[in-house]
Design a protein around this motif. Structure first.
Motif, mmCIF file in Angstrom:
data_model
loop_
_atom_site.group_PDB
_atom_site.id
_atom_site.type_symbol
_atom_site.label_atom_id
_atom_site.label_comp_id
_atom_site.label_asym_id
_atom_site.label_seq_id
_atom_site.Cartn_x
_atom_site.Cartn_y
_atom_site.Cartn_z
ATOM 1 N N CYS A 1 5.933 6.788 11.047
ATOM 2 C CA CYS A 1 4.658 6.227 11.491
ATOM 3 C C CYS A 1 4.784 4.712 11.576
ATOM 4 C CB CYS A 1 3.547 6.616 10.515
ATOM 5 S SG CYS A 1 1.997 5.711 10.726
ATOM 6 N N LEU A 2 4.301 4.132 12.666
ATOM 7 C CA LEU A 2 4.299 2.681 12.846
ATOM 8 C C LEU A 2 2.860 2.202 12.973
ATOM 9 C CD1 LEU A 2 5.793 -0.039 13.503
ATOM 10 C CD2 LEU A 2 5.601 0.627 15.920
ATOM 11 N N VAL A 3 2.462 1.257 12.139
ATOM 12 C CA VAL A 3 1.121 0.676 12.217
ATOM 13 C C VAL A 3 1.119 -0.415 13.285
ATOM 14 C CG1 VAL A 3 -0.697 -0.555 10.988
ATOM 15 C CG2 VAL A 3 0.649 1.183 9.795
ATOM 16 N N LEU A 4 0.192 -0.287 14.230
ATOM 17 C CA LEU A 4 0.087 -1.246 15.327
ATOM 18 C C LEU A 4 -0.979 -2.304 15.066
ATOM 19 C CD1 LEU A 4 0.255 1.311 18.285
ATOM 20 C CD2 LEU A 4 2.134 0.006 17.277
ATOM 21 N N GLN A 5 -2.022 -1.914 14.323
ATOM 22 C CA GLN A 5 -3.114 -2.849 14.031
ATOM 23 C C GLN A 5 -3.804 -2.405 12.761
ATOM 24 O OE1 GLN A 5 -5.807 -4.506 17.215
ATOM 25 N NE2 GLN A 5 -7.308 -3.192 16.216
ATOM 26 N N GLY A 6 -4.258 -3.365 11.969
ATOM 27 C CA GLY A 6 -4.920 -3.034 10.725
ATOM 28 C C GLY A 6 -3.905 -2.778 9.624
ATOM 29 N N ALA A 7 -4.325 -2.058 8.608
ATOM 30 C CA ALA A 7 -3.448 -1.758 7.484
ATOM 31 C C ALA A 7 -3.887 -0.460 6.836
ATOM 32 C CB ALA A 7 -3.458 -2.901 6.471
ATOM 33 N N LYS A 8 -3.023 0.089 6.004
ATOM 34 C CA LYS A 8 -3.273 1.390 5.391
ATOM 35 C C LYS A 8 -2.724 1.395 3.979
ATOM 36 C CE LYS A 8 -1.684 6.176 6.110
ATOM 37 N NZ LYS A 8 -1.000 7.048 7.093
ATOM 38 N N GLN A 9 -3.454 2.020 3.091
ATOM 39 C CA GLN A 9 -2.991 2.226 1.724
ATOM 40 C C GLN A 9 -2.930 3.723 1.489
ATOM 41 O OE1 GLN A 9 -5.145 1.210 -2.232
ATOM 42 N NE2 GLN A 9 -4.057 -0.649 -1.626
ATOM 43 N N MET A 10 -1.830 4.184 0.908
ATOM 44 C CA MET A 10 -1.632 5.623 0.755
ATOM 45 C C MET A 10 -1.089 5.918 -0.635
ATOM 46 S SD MET A 10 0.277 8.204 3.380
ATOM 47 C CE MET A 10 1.834 7.319 3.410
ATOM 48 N N LEU A 11 -1.720 6.857 -1.309
ATOM 49 C CA LEU A 11 -1.275 7.286 -2.630
ATOM 50 C C LEU A 11 -0.483 8.576 -2.479
ATOM 51 C CD1 LEU A 11 -1.368 6.894 -5.725
ATOM 52 C CD2 LEU A 11 -3.436 8.319 -5.731
ATOM 53 N N ILE A 12 0.799 8.528 -2.811
ATOM 54 C CA ILE A 12 1.672 9.702 -2.775
ATOM 55 C C ILE A 12 2.063 10.011 -4.204
ATOM 56 C CG2 ILE A 12 3.846 10.665 -1.952
ATOM 57 C CD1 ILE A 12 3.714 8.822 0.414
ATOM 58 N N GLY A 13 1.533 11.100 -4.736
ATOM 59 C CA GLY A 13 1.779 11.397 -6.138
ATOM 60 C C GLY A 13 1.264 10.270 -7.006
ATOM 61 N N GLU A 14 2.182 9.584 -7.677
ATOM 62 C CA GLU A 14 1.802 8.486 -8.556
ATOM 63 C C GLU A 14 2.131 7.126 -7.949
ATOM 64 O OE1 GLU A 14 4.141 9.507 -11.905
ATOM 65 O OE2 GLU A 14 2.850 11.148 -12.554
ATOM 66 N N LYS A 15 2.572 7.104 -6.714
ATOM 67 C CA LYS A 15 3.009 5.849 -6.092
ATOM 68 C C LYS A 15 2.023 5.404 -5.015
ATOM 69 C CE LYS A 15 7.343 5.113 -5.621
ATOM 70 N NZ LYS A 15 8.766 5.137 -5.199
ATOM 71 N N MET A 16 1.570 4.163 -5.125
ATOM 72 C CA MET A 16 0.670 3.595 -4.131
ATOM 73 C C MET A 16 1.464 2.747 -3.150
ATOM 74 S SD MET A 16 -2.448 3.322 -3.031
ATOM 75 C CE MET A 16 -3.588 3.708 -4.384
ATOM 76 N N LEU A 17 1.304 3.029 -1.863
ATOM 77 C CA LEU A 17 1.973 2.275 -0.811
ATOM 78 C C LEU A 17 0.938 1.541 0.026
ATOM 79 C CD1 LEU A 17 4.462 4.989 0.510
ATOM 80 C CD2 LEU A 17 4.913 3.248 -1.220
ATOM 81 N N ARG A 18 1.290 0.359 0.474
ATOM 82 C CA ARG A 18 0.436 -0.371 1.392
ATOM 83 C C ARG A 18 1.303 -0.874 2.535
ATOM 84 N NH1 ARG A 18 -0.921 -5.293 3.187
ATOM 85 N NH2 ARG A 18 -3.108 -5.714 3.695
ATOM 86 N N TYR A 19 0.885 -0.596 3.750
ATOM 87 C CA TYR A 19 1.620 -1.143 4.883
ATOM 88 C C TYR A 19 0.669 -1.517 5.996
ATOM 89 C CZ TYR A 19 1.806 3.943 6.000
ATOM 90 O OH TYR A 19 1.513 5.267 6.208
ATOM 91 N N GLU A 20 1.075 -2.546 6.738
ATOM 92 C CA GLU A 20 0.198 -3.165 7.728
ATOM 93 C C GLU A 20 0.884 -3.216 9.076
ATOM 94 O OE1 GLU A 20 -0.547 -6.885 5.905
ATOM 95 O OE2 GLU A 20 1.525 -7.559 6.022
ATOM 96 N N ALA A 21 0.238 -3.869 10.034
ATOM 97 C CA ALA A 21 0.773 -3.937 11.395
ATOM 98 C C ALA A 21 2.222 -4.430 11.387
ATOM 99 C CB ALA A 21 -0.091 -4.867 12.242
ATOM 100 N N GLY A 22 3.069 -3.683 12.074
ATOM 101 C CA GLY A 22 4.491 -4.020 12.104
ATOM 102 C C GLY A 22 5.294 -3.339 11.033
ATOM 103 N N SER A 23 4.631 -2.579 10.158
ATOM 104 C CA SER A 23 5.327 -1.840 9.112
ATOM 105 C C SER A 23 5.498 -0.388 9.529
ATOM 106 C CB SER A 23 4.560 -1.898 7.792
ATOM 107 O OG SER A 23 4.507 -3.216 7.308
ATOM 108 N N CYS A 24 6.576 0.207 9.042
ATOM 109 C CA CYS A 24 6.951 1.564 9.438
ATOM 110 C C CYS A 24 7.125 2.422 8.193
ATOM 111 C CB CYS A 24 8.257 1.480 10.232
ATOM 112 S SG CYS A 24 8.717 2.987 11.086
ATOM 113 N N PHE A 25 6.507 3.597 8.181
ATOM 114 C CA PHE A 25 6.633 4.563 7.091
ATOM 115 C C PHE A 25 7.451 5.749 7.581
ATOM 116 C CE2 PHE A 25 5.138 8.562 5.256
ATOM 117 C CZ PHE A 25 5.337 8.345 3.903
ATOM 118 N N ALA A 26 8.397 6.223 6.767
ATOM 119 C CA ALA A 26 9.226 7.378 7.131
ATOM 120 C C ALA A 26 9.266 8.365 5.978
ATOM 121 C CB ALA A 26 10.640 6.931 7.490
#
Length: 279
Positions: free
Chosen positions: A29-54
């Motif tokens: 997933c590639l964020v194009l605009q804005g930002a996202k916070q995601m809780l996976i199990g016990e780990k919190m991730l934050r990624y914004e425009a230009g960041s890529c999640f795999a």
């Protein structure tokens, strides 16, 4: 939202105020605009425009979007990786390092080359008549850039059948196919060729959660789909493997923020969402 390009999705969210539970599948997933916070199990991730999640596996998550509104919404695009095409590409590229870590997901800043390859691929939406001819080559270019990115060592695990992470991925697939049955950790650990402590440790390293918690989340998402399809709460609970309707109601409310019947009513009115894959 799926697009005319195979395995490519685009998501737009203008209201990120309420946390939403969902799952993300194997892909990028590639964020194009804005930002996202995601809780996976016990780990919190934050990624914004230009960041890529795999991710290499399906991951139950609790996620919410922020820094997005009606004027400047959160926008992201996703690619579900074609395993056969990806493995063929790996075979044609110089051998790279494989992931020495145990995590099955990661976040990294996208390089200029990766952004250009993704932009080139999405440009086909402007000329849909070109998709049958050009999509395969542009998808291959995009996957090549992903191989060159910080995600590359992890993504190379997609074609591997040996190693601890590969065994955990196989265990996850087995759990997904039998989520409505009692989970015997000893049996799954033996299938993976590990002791119970080793299996639990490697599973948590890969998914940031325990096998039992992973199974419980799968059950609750499956029940939510049944509720959206007009199944009553008690029947949905038993169908996904719960023996206690009260326990099901408590755990459902904890994950989705509403009791099953109330959530089902909203889902049927299309106020909520039973979607599995979150961009």
């Amino acid at each position: 939202m799926r697009t005319a390009i195979p395995r490519v999705g685009i998501g737009v969210v203008s209201d990120g105020s309420a946390p939403t539970a969902g799952t993300c599948g194997q892909g990028v997933c590639l964020v194009l605009q804005g930002a996202k916070q995601m809780l996976i199990g016990e780990k919190m991730l934050r990624y914004e425009a230009g960041s890529c999640f795999a991710s290499l596996v399906e991951l139950p998550t609790t996620r919410y979007v922020f820094e997005g509104n009606r004027i400047s919404p959160y926008i992201a695009t996703s690619l579900t990786i074609d395993k056969d095409a990806f493995n063929a590409l790996v075979a044609d590229t110089p051998a790279g390092s494989t992931n020495r870590g145990a995590s099955a997901f990661s976040v990294a800043t996208a390089s200029r080359q990766l952004l250009e390859a993704w932009d080139n691929y999405l440009a086909l939406l402007d000329t849909p008549e070109d998709i049958p001819v050009l999509a395969a080559s542009r998808e291959r270019e995009l996957m090549y850039r992903l191989l060159q990115s910080p995600h590359g060592p992890m993504l190379r695990q997609i074609g591997r059948e040996e190693g601890k992470l590969a065994k955990i991925r196989q265990a996850i697939e087995w759990i997904r196919q039998h989520f409505d049955q009692p989970l015997e950790i000893k049996e799954v650990a033996e299938r993976s060729g590990m002791s119970i402590p080793s299996f639990n440790r490697h599973f948590r390293e890969a998914t940031s959660t325990s096998p039992l918690q992973y199974q419980k989340t799968l059950r609750l998402h499956a029940a939510r789909r049944l509720l959206a399809a007009d199944t009553d709460a008690a029947h949905a609970a038993f169908q996904v493997g719960y023996e206690s309707a009260s326990q099901f109601s408590r755990e459902y409310s904890r994950l989705f923020g509403r009791p099953p019947r109330q959530d089902a009513s909203l889902l049927r009115k299309n106020i909520g969402s039973a979607a599995d894959v979150m961009i």
